[in-house]
Design a protein around this motif. Structure first.
Motif, PDB file in Angstrom:
ATOM      1  N   GLY A  20       0.809  -1.198   0.000  1.00  0.00           N
ATOM      2  CA  GLY A  20       0.000   0.000   0.000  1.00  0.00           C
ATOM      3  C   GLY A  20       0.845   1.252   0.000  1.00  0.00           C
ATOM      4  O   GLY A  20       0.335   2.368   0.061  1.00  0.00           O
ATOM      5  N   GLN A  21       2.160   1.090  -0.100  1.00  0.00           N
ATOM      6  CA  GLN A  21       3.073   2.221  -0.071  1.00  0.00           C
ATOM      7  C   GLN A  21       3.328   2.768  -1.471  1.00  0.00           C
ATOM      8  O   GLN A  21       3.119   2.080  -2.478  1.00  0.00           O
ATOM      9  N   THR A  22       3.806   4.000  -1.536  1.00  0.00           N
ATOM     10  CA  THR A  22       4.193   4.573  -2.817  1.00  0.00           C
ATOM     11  C   THR A  22       5.521   3.962  -3.255  1.00  0.00           C
ATOM     12  O   THR A  22       6.221   3.327  -2.464  1.00  0.00           O
ATOM     13  N   ILE A  23       5.876   4.193  -4.498  1.00  0.00           N
ATOM     14  CA  ILE A  23       7.163   3.711  -4.999  1.00  0.00           C
ATOM     15  C   ILE A  23       8.300   4.300  -4.166  1.00  0.00           C
ATOM     16  O   ILE A  23       9.245   3.598  -3.797  1.00  0.00           O
ATOM     17  N   ALA A  24       8.210   5.578  -3.853  1.00  0.00           N
ATOM     18  CA  ALA A  24       9.253   6.227  -3.053  1.00  0.00           C
ATOM     19  C   ALA A  24       9.374   5.586  -1.682  1.00  0.00           C
ATOM     20  O   ALA A  24      10.488   5.371  -1.175  1.00  0.00           O
ATOM     21  N   GLN A  25       8.240   5.269  -1.059  1.00  0.00           N
ATOM     22  CA  GLN A  25       8.263   4.655   0.265  1.00  0.00           C
ATOM     23  C   GLN A  25       8.858   3.242   0.219  1.00  0.00           C
ATOM     24  O   GLN A  25       9.603   2.837   1.111  1.00  0.00           O
ATOM     25  N   LEU A  26       8.543   2.516  -0.841  1.00  0.00           N
ATOM     26  CA  LEU A  26       9.100   1.174  -0.992  1.00  0.00           C
ATOM     27  C   LEU A  26      10.617   1.220  -1.123  1.00  0.00           C
ATOM     28  O   LEU A  26      11.342   0.458  -0.475  1.00  0.00           O
ATOM     29  N   VAL A  27      11.094   2.121  -1.988  1.00  0.00           N
ATOM     30  CA  VAL A  27      12.533   2.236  -2.192  1.00  0.00           C
ATOM     31  C   VAL A  27      13.221   2.643  -0.893  1.00  0.00           C
ATOM     32  O   VAL A  27      14.292   2.105  -0.540  1.00  0.00           O
ATOM     33  N   THR A  28      12.615   3.565  -0.172  1.00  0.00           N
ATOM     34  CA  THR A  28      13.187   3.993   1.112  1.00  0.00           C
ATOM     35  C   THR A  28      13.252   2.826   2.087  1.00  0.00           C
ATOM     36  O   THR A  28      14.258   2.639   2.799  1.00  0.00           O
ATOM     37  N   GLN A  29      12.200   2.024   2.119  1.00  0.00           N
ATOM     38  CA  GLN A  29      12.179   0.847   3.002  1.00  0.00           C
ATOM     39  C   GLN A  29      13.276  -0.139   2.647  1.00  0.00           C
ATOM     40  O   GLN A  29      14.021  -0.608   3.521  1.00  0.00           O
ATOM     41  N   ILE A 138      14.494  -9.074 -10.577  1.00  0.00           N
ATOM     42  CA  ILE A 138      14.488  -9.927  -9.395  1.00  0.00           C
ATOM     43  C   ILE A 138      13.076 -10.064  -8.842  1.00  0.00           C
ATOM     44  O   ILE A 138      12.649 -11.140  -8.436  1.00  0.00           O
ATOM     45  N   ALA A 139      12.340  -8.952  -8.822  1.00  0.00           N
ATOM     46  CA  ALA A 139      10.994  -8.970  -8.258  1.00  0.00           C
ATOM     47  C   ALA A 139      10.188  -7.798  -8.793  1.00  0.00           C
ATOM     48  O   ALA A 139      10.738  -6.827  -9.320  1.00  0.00           O
ATOM     49  N   SER A 140       8.880  -7.893  -8.661  1.00  0.00           N
ATOM     50  CA  SER A 140       7.968  -6.831  -9.037  1.00  0.00           C
ATOM     51  C   SER A 140       7.057  -6.572  -7.846  1.00  0.00           C
ATOM     52  O   SER A 140       6.441  -7.491  -7.314  1.00  0.00           O
ATOM     53  N   VAL A 141       6.992  -5.305  -7.417  1.00  0.00           N
ATOM     54  CA  VAL A 141       6.187  -4.957  -6.240  1.00  0.00           C
ATOM     55  C   VAL A 141       5.166  -3.896  -6.639  1.00  0.00           C
ATOM     56  O   VAL A 141       5.522  -2.832  -7.147  1.00  0.00           O
ATOM     57  N   LYS A 142       3.892  -4.196  -6.416  1.00  0.00           N
ATOM     58  CA  LYS A 142       2.837  -3.241  -6.730  1.00  0.00           C
ATOM     59  C   LYS A 142       2.758  -2.186  -5.627  1.00  0.00           C
ATOM     60  O   LYS A 142       2.572  -2.517  -4.460  1.00  0.00           O
ATOM     61  N   ALA A 143       2.891  -0.936  -6.015  1.00  0.00           N
ATOM     62  CA  ALA A 143       2.800   0.175  -5.083  1.00  0.00           C
ATOM     63  C   ALA A 143       1.441   0.859  -5.241  1.00  0.00           C
ATOM     64  O   ALA A 143       0.680   0.567  -6.166  1.00  0.00           O
ATOM     65  N   SER A 144       1.150   1.785  -4.346  1.00  0.00           N
ATOM     66  CA  SER A 144      -0.130   2.495  -4.435  1.00  0.00           C
ATOM     67  C   SER A 144      -0.174   3.425  -5.642  1.00  0.00           C
ATOM     68  O   SER A 144      -1.254   3.824  -6.078  1.00  0.00           O
ATOM     69  N   ASN A 145       0.996   3.767  -6.182  1.00  0.00           N
ATOM     70  CA  ASN A 145       1.050   4.661  -7.345  1.00  0.00           C
ATOM     71  C   ASN A 145       1.778   4.034  -8.529  1.00  0.00           C
ATOM     72  O   ASN A 145       2.355   4.725  -9.352  1.00  0.00           O
ATOM     73  N   GLY A 146       1.733   2.721  -8.610  1.00  0.00           N
ATOM     74  CA  GLY A 146       2.342   2.054  -9.758  1.00  0.00           C
ATOM     75  C   GLY A 146       3.055   0.781  -9.402  1.00  0.00           C
ATOM     76  O   GLY A 146       2.575  -0.004  -8.580  1.00  0.00           O
ATOM     77  N   VAL A 147       4.215   0.567 -10.018  1.00  0.00           N
ATOM     78  CA  VAL A 147       4.941  -0.687  -9.860  1.00  0.00           C
ATOM     79  C   VAL A 147       6.431  -0.393  -9.674  1.00  0.00           C
ATOM     80  O   VAL A 147       7.001   0.440 -10.396  1.00  0.00           O
ATOM     81  N   LEU A 148       7.061  -1.073  -8.718  1.00  0.00           N
ATOM     82  CA  LEU A 148       8.514  -1.056  -8.560  1.00  0.00           C
ATOM     83  C   LEU A 148       9.042  -2.381  -9.070  1.00  0.00           C
ATOM     84  O   LEU A 148       8.676  -3.443  -8.561  1.00  0.00           O
TER      85      LEU A 148
END
Length: 371
Positions: A20-29, A138-148
């Motif tokens: 449920g996080q944004t792409i930016a939040q995922l990368v930061t995590q 390596i992986a695909s993660v769905k974010a609240s504002n798209g895909v990482l």
């Protein structure tokens, strides 16, 4: 043909991770905490503050590498961060509705070919290809504002045509690059913009050596410009005809539903080799104008077709040495043999979204890089 670069192969989960996080939040995590097969991404996390669009509302896609892959980043390229950001488009490669082959442009308008290898079912081996490399996801993660999409290593910014032909994707096409140098056109060719390059393979170029070996640099330059189209034309956008700088008209023909020819020459595998100057297509014919003038006038290059507009005239200046002429007509014997070709596939259909150019029947030109 298979990419010869050494890349750690990693399977992409058939079902994306969901967040449920944004792409930016995922990368930061992931910058401080590894998760499953996603190792630390601190190098990319350090870019978050300078890229507010990663946190913006909408549908976006960020392709970014884990830290361990950054040993391959080319720091000599200005502005090269190793990430690709597609603003306004979420490329969900785990969706069966996503076309299997796409030409996409990132936020800096650099074109990149992105595709999977057509394993059965949903995506299990996603690849991102540019003119100089092939990178595995390596992986695909769905974010609240798209895909990482997490990559095994960063994607370097695009090289010029002669830079691409000097690298992995130039294997089997060295004779044409040598001809560019012999004709004194390297700086001119590498300054072109918005063009399409039909690069003859070494076999057909060498077969035409009797006609090419006696040419002056100006005449050789004339022949080279007959292989350049002053428009950007990917395999997904081939029309009925392409016209070269010299004015040669090349009808586009689909043969047997599987093979595309331009002016009687077959487009080889792979197509859509990306460069700063435009797409490169491996080509199975040498387009020699008839007759070639004794002192041909080379085409004026419009400002719109120059990366750094300066002059609209073109002149070949290289000295026609015997050694240089031989290099222009004969492929280097030390070139590695082309690896085995992989399977070709048709995409399941056409689709257009944001900056994505959707696949058409011509996508069968795409190479599948099975590592």
């Amino acid at each position: 043909m298979r990419c010869s670069l050494a890349i750690a192969t990693a399977a992409l989960s058939a079902a994306s991770l969901v967040s449920g996080q944004t792409i930016a939040q995922l990368v930061t995590q992931y910058g401080t905490t590894a998760s499953g097969n996603i190792t630390l991404m601190s190098r990319v996390a350090a870019l978050v503050a300078a890229n507010p669009a990663w946190a913006s509302a909408g549908t976006h896609t960020l392709f970014a590498s884990v830290d361990s892959g950054y040993t391959t980043l080319n720091s000599a390229i200005p502005g090269n961060t190793g990430v690709l950001f597609f603003q306004g488009t979420a490329v969900d490669w785990t969706s069966a509705a996503t076309p299997k082959y796409l030409i996409v442009r990132d936020a800096s308008n650099d074109p990149v070919a992105v595709y999977d290898n057509y394993n059965s079912g949903l995506v299990s081996d996603l690849h991102v290809r540019t003119g100089t490399e092939d990178v595995t996801a390596i992986a695909s993660v769905k974010a609240s504002n798209g895909v990482l999409v997490v990559l095994s290593r960063p994607v370097n910014k695009l090289s010029t045509v002669t830079g691409v032909l000097a690298g992995t994707f130039g294997t089997g096409k060295s004779a044409f690059r040598n001809a560019i140098v012999t004709a004194g056109l390297q700086s001119t060719i590498d300054n072109l913009a918005g063009c399409t390059f039909l690069v003859p393979n070494d076999t057909v170029w060498n077969a035409a050596s009797a006609q090419l070996s006696g040419l002056t640099p100006q005449q050789l330059a004339y022949v080279i410009f007959n292989h350049i189209v002053p428009t950007t034309t990917y395999s997904t956008l081939l029309g009925a005809t392409l016209n070269t700088f010299i004015g040669t008209s090349l009808p586009v023909t689909l043969v047997g539903g599987e093979t595309v020819t331009l002016g009687g020459g077959t487009i080889d595998i792979p197509a859509d080799i990306t460069s700063r100057n435009g797409p490169i297509h491996s080509y199975g014919r040498v387009l020699i104008p008839s007759p070639i003038p004794a002192n041909p006038t080379l085409p004026a290059i419009p400002a719109a077709n120059q990366l750094s507009p300066s002059s609209t005239t073109t002149t070949a200046t290289a000295a026609p040495t015997a050694a240089a002429t031989a290099a222009a007509t004969t492929a280097a014997t030390t070139s590695k043999a082309s690896p085995t070709s992989a399977a070709q596939r048709l995409a399941p259909g056409s689709q257009t979204a944001g900056p994505i150019v959707a696949i058409t029947v011509f996508a069968l030109l795409a190479t599948v890089f099975a590592l």
